[in-house]
Design an enzyme around this catalytic site. Structure first.
Site, PDB file in Angstrom:
ATOM      1  N   SER A  55      46.130  54.658  14.210  1.00 39.80           N
ATOM      2  CA  SER A  55      44.880  54.391  13.516  1.00 39.80           C
ATOM      3  C   SER A  55      44.260  53.060  13.900  1.00 39.80           C
ATOM      4  O   SER A  55      43.153  52.768  13.497  1.00 39.80           O
ATOM      5  CB  SER A  55      45.087  54.460  12.006  1.00 39.80           C
ATOM      6  OG  SER A  55      45.973  53.455  11.608  1.00 39.80           O
ATOM      7  N   HIS A  95      46.269  47.834   9.013  1.00 37.10           N
ATOM      8  CA  HIS A  95      44.829  48.027   9.097  1.00 37.10           C
ATOM      9  C   HIS A  95      44.102  46.703   8.954  1.00 37.10           C
ATOM     10  O   HIS A  95      44.651  45.726   8.465  1.00 37.10           O
ATOM     11  CB  HIS A  95      44.336  49.004   8.029  1.00 37.10           C
ATOM     12  CG  HIS A  95      44.512  50.432   8.410  1.00 37.10           C
ATOM     13  ND1 HIS A  95      44.184  51.474   7.589  1.00 37.10           N
ATOM     14  CD2 HIS A  95      44.987  51.007   9.535  1.00 37.10           C
ATOM     15  CE1 HIS A  95      44.454  52.617   8.189  1.00 37.10           C
ATOM     16  NE2 HIS A  95      44.946  52.359   9.371  1.00 37.10           N
ATOM     17  N   ASP A 134      39.758  52.733   3.706  1.00 32.92           N
ATOM     18  CA  ASP A 134      41.059  53.274   3.302  1.00 32.92           C
ATOM     19  C   ASP A 134      41.178  53.692   1.839  1.00 32.92           C
ATOM     20  O   ASP A 134      42.288  53.898   1.373  1.00 32.92           O
ATOM     21  CB  ASP A 134      42.143  52.220   3.552  1.00 32.92           C
ATOM     22  CG  ASP A 134      42.357  51.972   5.022  1.00 32.92           C
ATOM     23  OD1 ASP A 134      41.798  52.734   5.812  1.00 32.92           O
ATOM     24  OD2 ASP A 134      43.091  51.037   5.351  1.00 32.92           O
TER      25      ASP A 134
END
Lengths: 190, 178
Positions: A55, A95, A134
């Site tokens: 990701s 992330h 997210d």
């Protein structure tokens, strides 16, 4: 087939075997000490992590090694790459921070000093390779907080972590490697 | 003890320590490159509309829409240990209570030196909302163009390539006429 080895064992004697076991244990113990020491210095429960998903491509690929720190005095900024773990989710996620919102604590009657503290920060993250942020990954939470964050990515080493991914995907490899190392440690003569 | 096992062992040990030395040298060499290019950032317009977004809330809240122009030449940031550039435009403002907020409204990944000349007339890519769900009484915001240099190996570095000279106020929220 093992007759030779067994004879060698008898020749070396019981004390030598004990010594080898002790050596093996000290190797494991010092490894553990280094890991926990690093954790203390960086203020992160796991200062080195392996990227498990795609990701964050093309920045990080599966198997890349990341070095984290998490200084308690430092606030998170947008653009920081954080590793976070949501309670209930089993794997940590890497992330990038998309939004930070400081929260000014309300002055309550019980603690008047609360206002001078750093206060809490609400964070929203997004994977570089994902289309949206997210919120869906937070399992019902609206924002991330400091307590969810394992660390901030400071350094990067490509590919090295792939060994651990291979060991997870093929458990036989793990047992073969551990068994082989253990056997070598016991049998080696010097 | 010059059997095949010890030979393989020695060769692989030498190989891995040479590799480590090389990687450390490459990572340290990045510290010698101290390029700090600046670009221009111009906020063309800011509009605020009350809207409903089901992903975050069932109720209507103010969303800001920002149009901007960016011109920047970020080629100096590319050296032999640059894997990619992560470029992002963020809004910084302190809300009515004085708490600091930073929101990324646009970003771009630059992977090649040829693409590092940035010339964008754009609008925000990500939702821009306020925690209190309204931009009323929120002081004017600053906008900044920032970048994150991601190396092939080594430490991540951050920098700023542009900033609005004066804070840009949020206009009154008004219903969209369609």
């Amino acid at each position: 087939m093992f007759g030779e080895e067994l004879k060698q064992f008898q020749r070396l004697g019981f004390r030598h075997v004990l010594l080898q076991v002790l050596n093996f244990a000290s190797v494991i113990a010092s490894g553990l000490m280094i890991w926990k020491g690093l954790g203390l210095i960086t203020n992160s429960e796991s200062p080195i992590v392996v990227v498990l998903s795609g990701s964050m491509e093309p920045a990080f690929y599966r198997g890349d090694l990341l070095f984290l720190t998490n200084p308690a005095s430092e606030k998170y900024k947008t653009g920081d790459i954080t590793v976070y773990k949501i309670p209930g989710a089993d794997i940590p996620i890497v992330h990038r921070v998309l939004e930070t919102h400081d929260v000014v604590k309300k002055k309550s009657k019980r603690s008047k000093t609360a206002l001078t503290g750093t206060g809490e920060q609400l964070l929203l993250t997004k994977g570089d390779n994902n289309e949206v942020d997210d919120i869906e990954l937070y399992q019902g939470l609206d924002w991330l907080e400091r307590k969810h964050i394992v660390g901030k990515v400071r350094g990067f080493l490509p590919y090295v972590g792939y060994v651990t991914i291979a060991m997870n995907d093929f458990p036989q490899l793990k047992y073969a490697l551990l068994g082989g190392l253990g056997l070598l440690a016991l049998v080696q003569r010097e | 003890m010059h059997n095949i096992f010890s030979r393989v062992n020695n060769v692989s040990a030498l190989f891995s320590s040479c590799m480590m030395g090389l990687l450390v040298a490459i990572a340290l060499s990045t510290l010698l490159f101290t390029a700090d290019p600046k670009g221009n950032l111009n906020i063309a317009s800011v509009k605020v509309f009350p809207m409903k977004n089901r992903r975050v809330s069932a109720r209507k809240q103010d969303l800001a829409f920002v149009n901007f122009n960016i011109t920047a030449d970020l080629r100096p940031l590319f050296n032999w240990n640059t894997k990619q550039l992560f470029l992002y435009l963020e809004a910084e403002y302190a809300n009515g209570q004085g708490a600091k907020n930073e929101v990324v409204i646009w970003d771009r990944i630059v992977r090649r030196k040829e693409d590092a000349v940035i010339n964008v007339i754009g609008k925000n890519k990500y939702m821009f909302r306020e925690l209190s769900s309204t931009f009323k009484n929120v002081p004017p915001a600053h906008y900044a163009l920032k970048y994150n240099v991601m190396p092939h190996v080594g430490a991540l570095t951050y920098g700023e390539a542009g900033r609005t000279l004066e804070a840009v106020p949020f206009p009154e929220s008004r219903e969209r006429v369609s």
